[in-house]
Design a protein around this motif. Structure first.
Motif, PDB file in Angstrom:
ATOM      1  N   CYS A 159      -6.407   2.040   4.778  1.00  0.00           N
ATOM      2  CA  CYS A 159      -5.960   3.418   4.531  1.00  0.00           C
ATOM      3  C   CYS A 159      -7.003   4.176   3.710  1.00  0.00           C
ATOM      4  O   CYS A 159      -7.191   5.383   3.910  1.00  0.00           O
ATOM      5  CB  CYS A 159      -4.619   3.423   3.795  1.00  0.00           C
ATOM      6  N   CYS A 215       0.685   2.927   3.868  1.00  0.00           N
ATOM      7  CA  CYS A 215       1.172   2.255   5.085  1.00  0.00           C
ATOM      8  C   CYS A 215       2.187   1.160   4.791  1.00  0.00           C
ATOM      9  O   CYS A 215       2.819   0.650   5.714  1.00  0.00           O
ATOM     10  CB  CYS A 215       0.012   1.683   5.894  1.00  0.00           C
ATOM     11  N   CYS A 223       0.867  -1.191   0.000  1.00  0.00           N
ATOM     12  CA  CYS A 223       0.000   0.000   0.000  1.00  0.00           C
ATOM     13  C   CYS A 223       0.899   1.235   0.000  1.00  0.00           C
ATOM     14  O   CYS A 223       1.856   1.296   0.772  1.00  0.00           O
ATOM     15  CB  CYS A 223      -0.862  -0.048   1.256  1.00  0.00           C
ATOM     16  N   CYS A 282      -4.419   0.107   0.431  1.00  0.00           N
ATOM     17  CA  CYS A 282      -5.197  -0.934   1.117  1.00  0.00           C
ATOM     18  C   CYS A 282      -6.535  -0.349   1.579  1.00  0.00           C
ATOM     19  O   CYS A 282      -6.689   0.876   1.669  1.00  0.00           O
ATOM     20  CB  CYS A 282      -4.404  -1.505   2.294  1.00  0.00           C
TER      21      CYS A 282
HETATM   22 ZN   LIG Z   1      -2.471   0.989   3.795  1.00  0.00          ZN
END
Ligand SMILES: [Zn+2]
Length: 283
Positions: A230, A180, A177, A227
Protein backbone atom coordinates in the motif's frame (compact mmCIF):
# COMPACT_ATOMS: atom_id res chain seq x y z
CA UNK A 1 -13.03 -30.32 -16.42
CA UNK A 2 -12.86 -30.99 -12.66
CA UNK A 3 -15.02 -27.96 -11.79
CA UNK A 4 -18.25 -29.19 -13.47
CA UNK A 5 -17.57 -32.73 -12.21
CA UNK A 6 -17.16 -31.50 -8.61
CA UNK A 7 -20.30 -29.35 -8.92
CA UNK A 8 -22.20 -32.33 -10.30
CA UNK A 9 -21.03 -34.48 -7.34
CA UNK A 10 -21.97 -31.73 -4.88
CA UNK A 11 -25.40 -31.34 -6.47
CA UNK A 12 -25.88 -35.09 -6.43
CA UNK A 13 -24.93 -35.27 -2.70
CA UNK A 14 -27.20 -32.33 -1.89
CA UNK A 15 -30.11 -33.87 -3.74
CA UNK A 16 -29.43 -37.25 -2.12
CA UNK A 17 -29.52 -35.54 1.29
CA UNK A 18 -32.68 -33.72 0.30
CA UNK A 19 -34.32 -37.00 -0.60
CA UNK A 20 -33.54 -38.30 2.88
CA UNK A 21 -34.52 -35.09 4.62
CA UNK A 22 -38.31 -34.95 4.30
CA UNK A 23 -40.50 -36.75 6.76
CA UNK A 24 -37.48 -37.97 8.77
CA UNK A 25 -36.71 -34.46 10.18
CA UNK A 26 -39.19 -34.37 13.00
CA UNK A 27 -36.77 -33.71 15.85
CA UNK A 28 -34.13 -31.03 16.31
CA UNK A 29 -31.38 -33.68 16.22
CA UNK A 30 -32.56 -34.74 12.74
CA UNK A 31 -32.70 -31.17 11.49
CA UNK A 32 -29.39 -30.09 13.01
CA UNK A 33 -26.99 -31.27 10.23
CA UNK A 34 -29.15 -29.56 7.57
CA UNK A 35 -29.39 -26.40 9.66
CA UNK A 36 -25.60 -26.37 10.19
CA UNK A 37 -25.05 -26.78 6.44
CA UNK A 38 -27.49 -23.94 5.73
CA UNK A 39 -25.67 -21.78 8.29
CA UNK A 40 -22.40 -22.59 6.47
CA UNK A 41 -23.92 -21.16 3.27
CA UNK A 42 -24.93 -18.04 5.23
CA UNK A 43 -21.39 -17.78 6.67
CA UNK A 44 -19.99 -17.55 3.14
CA UNK A 45 -22.77 -15.27 1.85
CA UNK A 46 -22.41 -12.50 4.48
CA UNK A 47 -18.73 -11.50 3.84
CA UNK A 48 -19.15 -12.18 0.10
CA UNK A 49 -22.07 -9.77 -0.07
CA UNK A 50 -20.14 -7.13 1.89
CA UNK A 51 -17.21 -7.54 -0.51
CA UNK A 52 -19.42 -7.32 -3.60
CA UNK A 53 -21.11 -4.12 -2.38
CA UNK A 54 -17.67 -2.67 -1.67
CA UNK A 55 -16.28 -3.48 -5.12
CA UNK A 56 -19.37 -3.06 -7.31
CA UNK A 57 -21.13 -0.16 -5.57
CA UNK A 58 -18.84 1.88 -3.30
CA UNK A 59 -15.74 1.83 -5.53
CA UNK A 60 -17.43 2.96 -8.78
CA UNK A 61 -19.26 5.69 -6.82
CA UNK A 62 -15.93 6.69 -5.16
CA UNK A 63 -17.41 6.28 -1.70
CA UNK A 64 -14.64 5.66 0.85
CA UNK A 65 -14.48 5.31 4.62
CA UNK A 66 -13.04 8.84 4.81
CA UNK A 67 -16.32 10.44 3.72
CA UNK A 68 -18.71 12.09 6.12
CA UNK A 69 -21.64 9.69 6.55
CA UNK A 70 -19.55 6.60 5.73
CA UNK A 71 -20.81 4.90 8.92
CA UNK A 72 -24.39 5.23 7.67
CA UNK A 73 -23.44 3.71 4.30
CA UNK A 74 -21.63 0.92 6.15
CA UNK A 75 -24.72 0.29 8.29
CA UNK A 76 -26.85 -0.09 5.12
CA UNK A 77 -24.26 -2.45 3.62
CA UNK A 78 -24.16 -4.64 6.76
CA UNK A 79 -27.98 -4.65 6.97
CA UNK A 80 -28.41 -5.67 3.30
CA UNK A 81 -25.70 -8.35 3.60
CA UNK A 82 -27.25 -9.69 6.82
CA UNK A 83 -30.66 -9.92 5.14
CA UNK A 84 -29.14 -11.62 2.06
CA UNK A 85 -27.29 -14.17 4.23
CA UNK A 86 -30.46 -14.86 6.28
CA UNK A 87 -32.55 -15.26 3.12
CA UNK A 88 -30.01 -17.69 1.65
CA UNK A 89 -29.83 -19.64 4.95
CA UNK A 90 -33.62 -19.91 5.18
CA UNK A 91 -33.98 -20.73 1.49
CA UNK A 92 -31.29 -23.41 1.71
CA UNK A 93 -32.93 -25.06 4.73
CA UNK A 94 -36.43 -24.81 3.28
CA UNK A 95 -35.87 -25.77 -0.35
CA UNK A 96 -32.60 -27.69 -0.64
CA UNK A 97 -33.28 -29.92 2.37
CA UNK A 98 -37.06 -29.56 2.27
CA UNK A 99 -37.27 -28.72 5.96
CA UNK A 100 -40.56 -27.21 7.06
CA UNK A 101 -39.93 -23.46 6.72
CA UNK A 102 -42.10 -22.61 9.71
CA UNK A 103 -40.37 -25.13 11.91
CA UNK A 104 -36.84 -23.79 11.26
CA UNK A 105 -37.60 -20.05 11.34
CA UNK A 106 -40.92 -19.46 12.97
CA UNK A 107 -40.46 -15.90 14.25
CA UNK A 108 -43.39 -13.52 14.66
CA UNK A 109 -42.42 -11.26 11.74
CA UNK A 110 -44.07 -12.49 8.57
CA UNK A 111 -43.99 -9.66 5.97
CA UNK A 112 -40.99 -9.25 3.67
CA UNK A 113 -40.25 -5.70 4.81
CA UNK A 114 -40.61 -6.62 8.48
CA UNK A 115 -38.39 -9.67 8.08
CA UNK A 116 -35.76 -7.73 6.09
CA UNK A 117 -35.71 -5.00 8.76
CA UNK A 118 -35.44 -7.58 11.55
CA UNK A 119 -32.52 -9.42 9.93
CA UNK A 120 -30.84 -6.14 8.98
CA UNK A 121 -31.03 -4.75 12.53
CA UNK A 122 -29.96 -8.03 14.17
CA UNK A 123 -27.00 -8.42 11.77
CA UNK A 124 -25.89 -4.86 12.53
CA UNK A 125 -26.11 -5.45 16.30
CA UNK A 126 -24.08 -8.69 16.01
CA UNK A 127 -21.56 -6.87 13.78
CA UNK A 128 -21.09 -4.16 16.44
CA UNK A 129 -20.91 -6.67 19.30
CA UNK A 130 -18.09 -8.52 17.51
CA UNK A 131 -16.04 -5.31 17.38
CA UNK A 132 -16.94 -4.10 13.88
CA UNK A 133 -17.17 -0.48 12.80
CA UNK A 134 -19.54 0.31 9.96
CA UNK A 135 -17.06 2.53 8.11
CA UNK A 136 -14.67 -0.46 7.90
CA UNK A 137 -16.80 -2.11 5.19
CA UNK A 138 -16.15 0.78 2.78
CA UNK A 139 -13.01 1.03 0.62
CA UNK A 140 -9.98 2.91 1.97
CA UNK A 141 -8.60 6.15 0.62
CA UNK A 142 -4.82 6.40 0.23
CA UNK A 143 -4.88 10.05 1.30
CA UNK A 144 -6.86 9.51 4.53
CA UNK A 145 -6.71 7.08 7.49
CA UNK A 146 -7.92 3.75 6.06
CA UNK A 147 -10.80 1.45 6.91
CA UNK A 148 -8.67 -0.46 9.44
CA UNK A 149 -7.10 2.60 11.11
CA UNK A 150 -7.40 2.22 14.87
CA UNK A 151 -4.65 3.68 16.97
CA UNK A 152 -2.68 6.51 15.39
CA UNK A 153 0.44 8.00 16.94
CA UNK A 154 0.99 11.76 16.89
CA UNK A 155 3.25 12.81 14.01
CA UNK A 156 5.24 15.82 12.84
CA UNK A 157 6.79 16.54 9.43
CA UNK A 158 9.76 14.32 10.45
CA UNK A 159 9.98 10.57 9.98
CA UNK A 160 8.91 8.31 12.85
CA UNK A 161 11.44 7.61 15.59
CA UNK A 162 12.62 4.04 16.23
CA UNK A 163 10.36 3.87 19.29
CA UNK A 164 7.25 4.92 17.33
CA UNK A 165 8.12 2.45 14.56
CA UNK A 166 8.25 -0.35 17.15
CA UNK A 167 4.86 0.69 18.57
CA UNK A 168 3.35 0.86 15.06
CA UNK A 169 4.64 -2.65 14.26
CA UNK A 170 2.76 -3.92 17.32
CA UNK A 171 -0.43 -2.09 16.23
CA UNK A 172 0.07 -3.39 12.66
CA UNK A 173 0.40 -7.02 13.82
CA UNK A 174 -2.80 -6.61 15.82
CA UNK A 175 -5.08 -4.61 13.49
CA UNK A 176 -3.31 -5.00 10.13
CA UNK A 177 -2.36 -2.41 7.51
CA UNK A 178 -4.66 0.56 8.02
CA UNK A 179 -5.43 0.71 4.27
CA UNK A 180 -5.89 -2.90 3.07
CA UNK A 181 -6.17 -4.73 6.41
CA UNK A 182 -3.46 -7.32 5.66
CA UNK A 183 -1.91 -8.73 8.85
CA UNK A 184 -0.13 -11.85 7.72
CA UNK A 185 2.62 -12.26 5.12
CA UNK A 186 3.59 -8.60 5.58
CA UNK A 187 7.37 -8.20 5.78
CA UNK A 188 7.25 -4.94 7.67
CA UNK A 189 4.84 -2.19 8.63
CA UNK A 190 5.81 1.32 7.57
CA UNK A 191 4.94 4.43 9.61
CA UNK A 192 2.52 6.17 7.26
CA UNK A 193 1.82 9.90 7.66
CA UNK A 194 -1.90 10.73 7.47
CA UNK A 195 -2.71 13.02 5.79
CA UNK A 196 0.39 12.33 3.64
CA UNK A 197 3.18 14.94 3.72
CA UNK A 198 2.67 15.71 0.02
CA UNK A 199 -1.00 16.55 0.64
CA UNK A 200 -0.17 18.80 3.61
CA UNK A 201 2.60 20.61 1.69
CA UNK A 202 0.33 21.17 -1.31
CA UNK A 203 -2.42 22.51 0.94
CA UNK A 204 -0.02 24.93 2.66
CA UNK A 205 1.42 26.23 -0.62
CA UNK A 206 -1.75 26.91 -2.55
CA UNK A 207 -4.37 29.60 -1.97
CA UNK A 208 -6.87 28.28 0.61
CA UNK A 209 -10.41 27.51 -0.53
CA UNK A 210 -13.20 29.41 1.21
CA UNK A 211 -14.19 26.54 3.50
CA UNK A 212 -10.57 25.90 4.50
CA UNK A 213 -10.31 29.37 6.02
CA UNK A 214 -12.41 28.21 8.98
CA UNK A 215 -10.19 25.21 9.80
CA UNK A 216 -6.53 24.70 10.54
CA UNK A 217 -4.14 25.63 7.73
CA UNK A 218 -1.86 22.74 8.63
CA UNK A 219 -3.96 19.66 9.55
CA UNK A 220 -3.02 17.50 12.48
CA UNK A 221 -1.05 14.48 11.32
CA UNK A 222 -0.77 10.97 12.76
CA UNK A 223 1.20 7.81 12.02
CA UNK A 224 -0.61 4.60 11.09
CA UNK A 225 0.89 1.18 10.25
CA UNK A 226 0.88 0.50 6.51
CA UNK A 227 2.13 -2.51 4.51
CA UNK A 228 4.84 -2.01 1.90
CA UNK A 229 2.45 -2.76 -0.99
CA UNK A 230 0.00 0.00 0.00
CA UNK A 231 2.92 2.33 0.74
CA UNK A 232 4.28 1.79 -2.79
CA UNK A 233 0.81 2.34 -4.31
CA UNK A 234 0.37 5.52 -2.28
CA UNK A 235 3.81 6.81 -3.30
CA UNK A 236 3.07 6.14 -7.00
CA UNK A 237 -0.31 7.88 -6.71
CA UNK A 238 1.06 10.95 -4.92
CA UNK A 239 3.98 11.22 -7.38
CA UNK A 240 1.52 12.03 -10.18
CA UNK A 241 -1.43 13.48 -8.29
CA UNK A 242 0.06 16.94 -7.71
CA UNK A 243 1.99 17.34 -10.96
CA UNK A 244 0.92 20.30 -13.03
CA UNK A 245 -1.12 19.43 -16.15
CA UNK A 246 -1.63 15.91 -14.93
CA UNK A 247 -4.79 14.81 -13.26
CA UNK A 248 -5.07 11.29 -11.90
CA UNK A 249 -8.46 9.62 -12.05
CA UNK A 250 -10.19 10.05 -8.68
CA UNK A 251 -10.73 6.31 -8.23
CA UNK A 252 -6.96 5.74 -8.35
CA UNK A 253 -6.57 6.55 -4.65
CA UNK A 254 -9.24 4.01 -3.63
CA UNK A 255 -8.18 0.61 -2.24
CA UNK A 256 -10.75 -2.17 -1.76
CA UNK A 257 -10.26 -4.96 0.76
CA UNK A 258 -13.00 -7.61 0.22
CA UNK A 259 -10.80 -10.50 1.39
CA UNK A 260 -9.52 -8.92 4.63
CA UNK A 261 -11.75 -10.87 7.01
CA UNK A 262 -12.19 -10.15 10.72
CA UNK A 263 -14.24 -11.63 13.55
CA UNK A 264 -17.06 -9.18 12.81
CA UNK A 265 -17.56 -10.82 9.39
CA UNK A 266 -18.95 -13.83 11.26
CA UNK A 267 -22.60 -14.46 10.47
CA UNK A 268 -24.84 -15.97 13.15
CA UNK A 269 -27.76 -18.16 11.95
CA UNK A 270 -30.43 -15.54 12.71
CA UNK A 271 -33.38 -17.44 11.13
CA UNK A 272 -32.75 -20.25 13.63
CA UNK A 273 -31.69 -18.13 16.62
CA UNK A 274 -34.46 -15.51 16.61
CA UNK A 275 -37.34 -18.01 17.24
CA UNK A 276 -35.29 -19.57 20.09
CA UNK A 277 -34.71 -16.13 21.69
CA UNK A 278 -38.41 -15.24 21.20
CA UNK A 279 -39.44 -18.52 22.88
CA UNK A 280 -37.00 -17.90 25.75
CA UNK A 281 -38.32 -14.36 26.30
CA UNK A 282 -41.97 -15.50 26.13
CA UNK A 283 -41.49 -18.24 28.75
ZN1 LIG B 1 -1.84 -2.61 2.90
Amino acid sequence: MWGPLAMSRLRHSALASADKAPDSCSTLADKLPYMVFSWGIGLVTFPSCLGLIQVLVFRPLRLTCALWGSSLLGLCSVGVSGFAASAVTTGCAAYLFKLDRDSVCSHKFSGLQETALLYGICSSVVFLCLGGRFRSVLPSSLIHPGAFARQGLSATFSYATARKKRSLRVVGKRHGCHTCGRRWFVKDFIADHQPPLAVVRERMMRKPKWYEKFGQRSPKQAFYPQCTRCSDTQAAHLRYAFRAQYTTPKWRHIVTHPTALRLYHLYLPLPFLIPVIEGFLAS
